[in-house]
Design an enzyme around this catalytic site. Structure first.
Site, PDB file in Angstrom:
ATOM      1  N   GLU A  49      10.264  16.233  14.762  1.00  0.00           N
ATOM      2  CA  GLU A  49      10.748  16.289  13.376  1.00  0.00           C
ATOM      3  C   GLU A  49      10.113  17.494  12.703  1.00  0.00           C
ATOM      4  OE1 GLU A  49       9.177  12.694  11.620  1.00  0.00           O
ATOM      5  OE2 GLU A  49      11.082  12.251  10.706  1.00  0.00           O
ATOM      6  N   GLU A  98      10.158   1.338  10.167  1.00  0.00           N
ATOM      7  CA  GLU A  98      11.120   2.419   9.903  1.00  0.00           C
ATOM      8  C   GLU A  98      10.366   3.712  10.165  1.00  0.00           C
ATOM      9  OE1 GLU A  98      14.228   2.157   9.166  1.00  0.00           O
ATOM     10  OE2 GLU A  98      14.451   0.072   8.554  1.00  0.00           O
ATOM     11  N   CYS A 156      13.472  11.165   6.664  1.00  0.00           N
ATOM     12  CA  CYS A 156      13.520  10.738   8.064  1.00  0.00           C
ATOM     13  C   CYS A 156      14.923  10.904   8.649  1.00  0.00           C
ATOM     14  CB  CYS A 156      13.077   9.295   8.178  1.00  0.00           C
ATOM     15  SG  CYS A 156      13.994   8.249   7.062  1.00  0.00           S
ATOM     16  N   LYS A 178       0.857  -1.191   0.000  1.00  0.00           N
ATOM     17  CA  LYS A 178       0.000   0.000   0.000  1.00  0.00           C
ATOM     18  C   LYS A 178       0.894   1.244   0.000  1.00  0.00           C
ATOM     19  CE  LYS A 178      -1.659   2.924   2.716  1.00  0.00           C
ATOM     20  NZ  LYS A 178      -1.592   4.072   1.787  1.00  0.00           N
TER      21      LYS A 178
HETATM   22  P1  NAP Z   1       2.373   8.361   7.782  1.00  0.00           P
HETATM   23  O1  NAP Z   1       1.299   9.356   7.904  1.00  0.00           O
HETATM   24  O2  NAP Z   1       2.665   7.494   8.928  1.00  0.00           O
HETATM   25  O3  NAP Z   1       2.010   7.503   6.480  1.00  0.00           O
HETATM   26  C1  NAP Z   1       2.827   6.459   6.046  1.00  0.00           C
HETATM   27  C2  NAP Z   1       1.962   5.394   5.398  1.00  0.00           C
HETATM   28  O4  NAP Z   1       1.067   4.865   6.379  1.00  0.00           O
HETATM   29  C3  NAP Z   1       1.094   5.911   4.262  1.00  0.00           C
HETATM   30  O5  NAP Z   1       1.005   4.911   3.272  1.00  0.00           O
HETATM   31  C4  NAP Z   1      -0.250   6.103   4.935  1.00  0.00           C
HETATM   32  O6  NAP Z   1      -1.347   5.995   4.061  1.00  0.00           O
HETATM   33  C5  NAP Z   1      -0.254   4.926   5.882  1.00  0.00           C
HETATM   34  N1  NAP Z   1      -1.171   5.053   7.009  1.00  0.00           N
HETATM   35  C6  NAP Z   1      -1.595   6.183   7.623  1.00  0.00           C
HETATM   36  N2  NAP Z   1      -2.443   5.860   8.654  1.00  0.00           N
HETATM   37  C7  NAP Z   1      -2.534   4.499   8.663  1.00  0.00           C
HETATM   38  C8  NAP Z   1      -3.242   3.557   9.460  1.00  0.00           C
HETATM   39  N3  NAP Z   1      -4.012   3.954  10.486  1.00  0.00           N
HETATM   40  N4  NAP Z   1      -3.107   2.249   9.189  1.00  0.00           N
HETATM   41  C9  NAP Z   1      -2.317   1.825   8.170  1.00  0.00           C
HETATM   42  N5  NAP Z   1      -1.627   2.668   7.372  1.00  0.00           N
HETATM   43  C10 NAP Z   1      -1.725   3.983   7.621  1.00  0.00           C
HETATM   44  O7  NAP Z   1       3.754   9.044   7.394  1.00  0.00           O
HETATM   45  P2  NAP Z   1       4.057  10.048   6.214  1.00  0.00           P
HETATM   46  O8  NAP Z   1       3.614  11.398   6.628  1.00  0.00           O
HETATM   47  O9  NAP Z   1       3.563   9.494   4.928  1.00  0.00           O
HETATM   48  O10 NAP Z   1       5.648   9.964   6.152  1.00  0.00           O
HETATM   49  C11 NAP Z   1       6.469  10.765   6.913  1.00  0.00           C
HETATM   50  C12 NAP Z   1       7.004   9.997   8.107  1.00  0.00           C
HETATM   51  O11 NAP Z   1       7.681   8.839   7.649  1.00  0.00           O
HETATM   52  C13 NAP Z   1       8.038  10.807   8.863  1.00  0.00           C
HETATM   53  O12 NAP Z   1       7.838  10.646  10.237  1.00  0.00           O
HETATM   54  C14 NAP Z   1       9.356  10.165   8.437  1.00  0.00           C
HETATM   55  O13 NAP Z   1      10.398  10.329   9.373  1.00  0.00           O
HETATM   56  C15 NAP Z   1       8.958   8.739   8.286  1.00  0.00           C
HETATM   57  N6  NAP Z   1       9.897   8.036   7.407  1.00  0.00           N
HETATM   58  C16 NAP Z   1      10.731   7.127   7.988  1.00  0.00           C
HETATM   59  C17 NAP Z   1      11.678   6.461   7.210  1.00  0.00           C
HETATM   60  C18 NAP Z   1      12.612   5.471   7.830  1.00  0.00           C
HETATM   61  O14 NAP Z   1      13.221   4.708   7.081  1.00  0.00           O
HETATM   62  N7  NAP Z   1      12.756   5.418   9.129  1.00  0.00           N
HETATM   63  C19 NAP Z   1      11.759   6.716   5.835  1.00  0.00           C
HETATM   64  C20 NAP Z   1      10.888   7.648   5.285  1.00  0.00           C
HETATM   65  C21 NAP Z   1       9.949   8.298   6.092  1.00  0.00           C
HETATM   66  P3  NAP Z   1      -1.968   7.273   3.308  1.00  0.00           P
HETATM   67  O15 NAP Z   1      -0.854   7.936   2.604  1.00  0.00           O
HETATM   68  O16 NAP Z   1      -2.925   6.641   2.370  1.00  0.00           O
HETATM   69  O17 NAP Z   1      -2.577   8.126   4.357  1.00  0.00           O
END
Ligand code: NAP
Length: 498
Positions: A395, A264, A298, A189
């Protein structure tokens, strides 16, 4: 906006890569109820495409397909699977320009960075096309004369993968490539903001000959799709990249069926610049580490801690370098910083800057929305920051660099480790012995010494504390998709004495 206009926003060399449906069991599919979701260009606000807004039933169909595909895929030889992965890698590189363009269009990052992401993302496919052949077991010296003890590694089963928008290709290949190499099948997804790159990559996987059901892509209602994965007994492994908040929800939900899980999550990376650093190298490192992807990675530098003796010189040189950054549409030549992904991100950045300024920080450069409008924000440097500010704790995920002053090594390490996160940390010093001790003291999964660009498919990526569980990339990354099976052979007769 009519469909013709929507499609016209995306011009690729190979329009066959412009896919706007999900992929279930080898078939391109709409949502069961035909709902759709608009994908926007964050630089212009234009609608690039409408993709299916899928839900529970669509996800369950994809899981069922992955489940049926699992046995035949896992029973193939690793050599067979790896040949197909290698073909997928070749196709990714052949279509590099189109993939990079899609990344820039839906994510906003400059095209040079998008090109870099295709090479980086493709690298995982190439790496695991090789590493998949090296999944060795063990023979354990047995303490019993009549027993032999062995360990074999087997694919964990169907994998549910959920990825974010900030690396629309690399966060996908970093999961899909090791999973497929190990013999798992997968339901992916991608983020709702950037599904087009994921779908193009899936089309290339189909062209490479990855069989139906082995890689499925569903997008839409994150909560419903996530719940379908978490509730399924067939899905034996969840791999997630995204926010710590969602990671915690998934970790709790995984307990229902006791799934293997890797996470991650978010970071709060410190960059420590010591008096014995080379200022020019440190300025370059800070620039790349902070402003790439408009600060939306991240592992982006979140706090810059500078030692007293070098603070003034560094802040002057750094501010000058930041003033040279060029903000604009990612497809325009020479642009070094694109827009933020959406209005919510922009508001978060504004709130962090306002909070810091209200608590005594000074703006050295930037500090406002960019005159280009939309979600563009000026590359910003703040000085006089401290641990009372939101920017120290959270962040920022934007192009804002807060500078903080410290006196001693102990103070720097304490400040750097004073966070619930533990993803990446960076330190600049010309003294290797000094750097070694600092690297040992930093409570992080990854440390860059005199370097802020540390990610590579050959190195283990991942964090400690609330930055996650498990590692991606490298020879360690494939273990996340494997189970150990212990085999005991009993009643072995006395050894031959001849
Ligand atoms: P996010 O809001 O957590 O979303 C990530 C993914 O999770 C998206 O596909 C989102 O779907 C999905 N999602 C959201 N709510 C969910 C739920 N209740 N159940 C299942 N899936 C759900 O994060 P983001 O804003 O896209 O990304 C930014 C974050 O990612 C930052 O905190 C960054 O640090 C972190 N990140 C970490 C790494 C690492 O390797 N550690 C790498 C890159 C990014 P939708 O898009 O459809 O809402």
């Amino acid at each position: 906006m009519g469909f013709a206009q929507v499609g016209a926003m995306v011009q690729l060399k190979n329009m066959g890569l412009f896919k706007t449906q999900g992929l279930i069991n080898g078939e391109w599919a709409n949502a069961l109820d035909n709902r759709t979701l608009a994908v926007n260009n964050p630089a212009t606000g234009d609608v690039l495409a409408n993709v299916p807004f899928m839900g529970k039933i669509d996800a369950e169909k994809a899981i069922a397909a992955a489940s049926v595909a699992f046995l035949p895929w896992s029973k193939r030889t690793a050599f067979d699977r790896c040949k197909l992965l290698r073909k997928w890698f070749d196709l990714i590189l052949e279509n590099k320009d189109d993939l990079a363009k899609l990344i820039t269009l839906e994510n906003g990052k400059p095209l040079t960075e998008a090109n870099g992401e295709v090479v980086y993302g493709g690298g995982f496919v190439e790496y695991y096309a090789e590493e998949g052949k090296r999944v060795f077991g063990d023979i354990i010296p047995s303490p019993f004369p009549t027993k032999r003890m062995l360990v074999m590694k087997q694919a964990v089963g169907v994998v549910g993968a959920i990825t974010p928008w900030n690396f629309p290709l690399a966060m996908i290949t970093r999961k899909v490539a090791p999973a497929l190499a190990a013999g798992c099948t997968i339901v992916l997804k991608p983020a709702e903001l950037t599904p087009l790159t994921a779908l193009a990559a899936a089309e290339l996987a189909v062209q490479a000959g990855i069989p139906s059901g082995v890689l499925n892509v569903v997008m839409g209602d994150a909560v419903e799709i996530g719940a379908a994965m978490m509730d399924s007994n067939e899905v034996r492994k969840i791999t997630f990249t995204g926010s710590t908040h969602v990671g915690k929800l998934l970790m709790a939900a995984a307990s229902k069926t006791v799934k293997k899980i890797s996470l991650e999550l978010g970071g709060n990376a410190p960059l420590i610049i010591f008096n014995d650093a080379d200022i020019e190298i440190a300025v370059q490192g800070a620039l790349y580490g902070k402003y790439r992807n408009a600060g939306q990675t991240c592992v982006c530098v979140n706090r810059i801690l500078v030692q007293d003796g070098i603070y003034d010189k560094f802040s002057e040189a750094f501010t000058k370098a930041v003033q040279k950054l060029r903000v604009g549409h990612g497809l325009d030549p020479g642009v070094t910083q694109g827009p933020l992904i959406n209005e919510a991100s922009l508001k978060k950045v504004e709130a962090h800057v306002q909070d810091a300024v209200s608590k005594g920080a000074k703006v050295l450069v930037g500090g406002k929305r960019h005159s280009l409008g939309g979600t563009f924000y000026q590359p910003t440097v703040l000085c006089g920051c401290n641990d009372e500010m939101l920017i120290f704790r959270e962040e920022v995920f934007g192009p804002v660099a807060p500078l903080m002053r410290f006196q001693t090594d102990e103070e720097a390490i304490k400040m750097a480790n004073d966070t619930e996160y533990g993803l990446a940390a960076y330190a600049y010093t010309e003294n290797i012995e000094h750097g070694w001790r600092i690297a040992e003291a930093l409570d992080y999964g990854m440390v860059g010494l005199n370097e802020t660009l540390i990610s590579s498919e050959v190195a283990p990526f991942g964090g400690t504390k609330q930055s996650g569980l498990g590692r991606e990339g490298s020879n360690y990354g494939i273990d996340e998709y494997l189970e150990l099976k212990y085999l005991c052979l009993g009643n072995i007769k006395q050894p031959f004495m001849c």
